[in-house]
Design an enzyme around this catalytic site. Structure first.
Site, mmCIF file in Angstrom:
data_model
loop_
_atom_site.group_PDB
_atom_site.id
_atom_site.type_symbol
_atom_site.label_atom_id
_atom_site.label_comp_id
_atom_site.label_asym_id
_atom_site.label_seq_id
_atom_site.Cartn_x
_atom_site.Cartn_y
_atom_site.Cartn_z
ATOM 1 N N CYS A 190 -2.331 4.705 -1.625
ATOM 2 C CA CYS A 190 -2.865 3.795 -0.800
ATOM 3 C C CYS A 190 -2.160 4.389 0.629
ATOM 4 O O CYS A 190 -2.967 4.182 1.743
ATOM 5 C CB CYS A 190 -2.447 2.547 -0.947
ATOM 6 S SG CYS A 190 -2.281 1.242 0.455
ATOM 7 N N CYS A 196 2.362 1.779 2.225
ATOM 8 C CA CYS A 196 3.861 1.841 2.081
ATOM 9 C C CYS A 196 4.317 3.090 1.877
ATOM 10 O O CYS A 196 3.432 3.879 1.422
ATOM 11 C CB CYS A 196 4.487 1.068 0.919
ATOM 12 S SG CYS A 196 3.794 -0.531 0.839
ATOM 13 N N CYS A 205 11.268 -0.428 18.050
ATOM 14 C CA CYS A 205 10.882 0.116 16.563
ATOM 15 C C CYS A 205 10.756 1.439 16.489
ATOM 16 O O CYS A 205 10.123 1.996 15.371
ATOM 17 C CB CYS A 205 9.284 -0.497 16.614
ATOM 18 S SG CYS A 205 8.147 0.149 18.157
#
Ligand code: SAH
Length: 458
Positions: free
Chosen positions: A83, A86, A413
């Site tokens: 995927c 993550c 971030c």
């Protein structure tokens, strides 16, 4: 002269993983040359196959773990490796937190050249799953059936998915319901290659503290067959549903949302809260995806800002005003600046929603607006900056220093640009005192920091 890379494509190498890169990949040196290997754990010796060689580093595919490290964990999600959403499920959660802290420490030392800055342990989540409040899932067709999931790596083939373990469970249920209805009612999914079909994406947002849910059906063009049946079914299945919107995106593009929203049912916005502050969220609004940890982060900002109710605060890069409004509870005046006009509209709306009339928002580049504010006589006690990944514009740091606040709180971030900017602030008389990392994105490689700078008074 720089050495020629000691590796070539398809070569298999054995090497030691020594650190975690910002994207969650393992990183180490092979004959002095940096090689990244996703899914490898720091401390492991691995065999990997080189997939790409660049001037100063190479990428490699993990082939074999020769000596597994105790930090290695079995990924909980069955589709973790394919995927790509993550990047860190192969690490135990305590290891994720430890390695993220190490990343911040390394950035401050290597990029910032700064020693003695306190980097606190990362504040993690008690339950680091199911935290996301927003899902955006592409729709397509496979073997004649409507599927919804994620793009297979490096392609535009959609792999069907039933659950995303970092997603709020209601979001999963809503996407599954739309998928079932699309099959039952025969609503054609969009075909990217042919640029035809209807349903492109489904976006679901949930206010985790209010329970309110919004469903956005992104369609290629105006036409959405069986609109009424779809709306009725979704309403009856999801009692917390507050808003169903059709978003029209007729372009050949990877951008998910198009410019036009049509309200199909309910209200145009849903609400969520961070602490006592209330926010309205519309389909296009940016809103932090992990509200529980956002509160932790903002409480940290508030602590570092040390407000007593008398201060003037500036929130540069304010977005929809979340930090500005959170701090407004304890400040005399708050000024927010943001470059996206729609975000500023949301910010003003949210200020009214909370009855704050001592908060002012302005559209513009912070580095241009702030010098103007200074000329107008605005003297901030605290400046908050929360820039995008690329960090602060040098002119912005100049403007911050020019305003002479006692404290600067930097929300970041990206530890690399934070460390770079920390060095500049340090040279200009603002000492980096401490950094509190907060895990906003468990199971991924991202780390968020809140850093405190205090003006040196001689
Ligand atoms: N503090 C907000 C948003 C942070 S994201 C929150 O936590 O929700 C960074 C924001 O900076 C984005 O909204 C982006 O549009 C804005 N931005 C980027 N460059 C800018 C600039 N030069 N001046 C002001 N805002 C800018």
């Amino acid at each position: 002269m720089k050495q020629k890379p000691p590796v070539h494509k398809d070569q298999q190498i054995e090497y030691e993983i020594t650190g975690l890169a910002h994207n969650g990949a393992g990183v180490g040196k092979y004959e002095g040359f940096t090689v990244f290997s996703p899914l490898a754990v720091p401390g492991e010796r691995v065999r990997a196959k080189i997939t790409q060689v660049k001037k100063s580093y190479a990428l490699a595919e993990l082939m074999e773990v020769i000596e597994p490290h105790p930090d290695r964990a079995e990924p909980v999600c069955p589709i973790f490796a394919e995927c790509g959403g993550c990047q860190a499920q192969h690490l135990s959660y305590p290891a994720q937190l430890r390695l993220k802290r190490q990343q911040v420490m390394d950035s401050f030392e290597r990029i910032g050249g700064l020693q003695g800055v306190i980097i606190h342990p990362v504040i993690g989540m008690e339950n680091p799953w199911r935290y996301r409040n927003k899902a955006q899932v592409p729709f397509g067709r496979r073997d004649g059936k409507v599927v919804a999931g994620f793009y297979a790596p490096g392609s535009h083939v959609i792999i069907d998915m039933d659950a995303c373990l970092i997603q709020h469970p209601e979001n999963d249920r809503a996407v599954a319901a739309v998928k079932r209805l699309a099959n039952e009612l025969d609503i054609p999914p969009y075909d990217e290659r042919k640029h035809h079909g209807v349903l492109r994406h489904v976006m679901v947002r949930v206010g985790v503290n209010t329970g309110e849910m919004m469903i956005v059906l992104v369609t290629n063009g105006e036409h959405l067959p069986h609109k009424k049946a779809l709306v009725e079914q979704m309403k009856s299945r999801f009692p917390n549903l507050k808003s169903i919107v059709q978003n029209i995106n007729s372009k050949r593009t990877n951008v998910i949302l198009g410019p036009v929203n049509r309200l199909l049912w309910g209200s145009e916005t849903i609400h969520d809260t961070i602490g006592p502050v209330r926010f309205a969220i519309s389909p296009h609004s940016f809103f932090q995806v992990n509200p529980a940890q956002t509160k932790v982060l903002y409480d940290q900002v508030r602590k570092y800002a040390k407000l007593t109710g008398k201060e003037t605060v500036i929130d540069a890069y304010c977005g929809i005003g979340t930090i500005a409004l959170y701090l407004a509870q304890d400040a005399q005046a708050v000024y927010g600046v943001e470059i996206v006009p729609e975000a500023v509209e949301d910010a003003r709306h949210n200020a009214r929603l909370n009855g704050f009339n001592h908060v002012h928002f302005e559209v513009g580049a912070a580095e241009e607006v702030m010098p103007r504010w200074l000329k107008m006589g605005i003297k901030p006690d605290v400046i908050i900056v929360d820039p995008p990944r690329k960090g602060c514009d040098p002119a912005l740091l100049e403007a911050v220093v020019g305003m002479g606040p006692k404290r600067v709180v930097y929300v970041s971030c990206n530890p690399a640009t934070l460390a770079r900017d920390a060095k500049v602030l340090d040279e200009k008389g603002y000492q980096p005192v401490e950094v509190q990392p907060v895990d906003m994105f468990p199971q991924t490689g991202h780390v968020e920091c809140c850093a405190l700078f205090i003006r040196n008074d001689k």
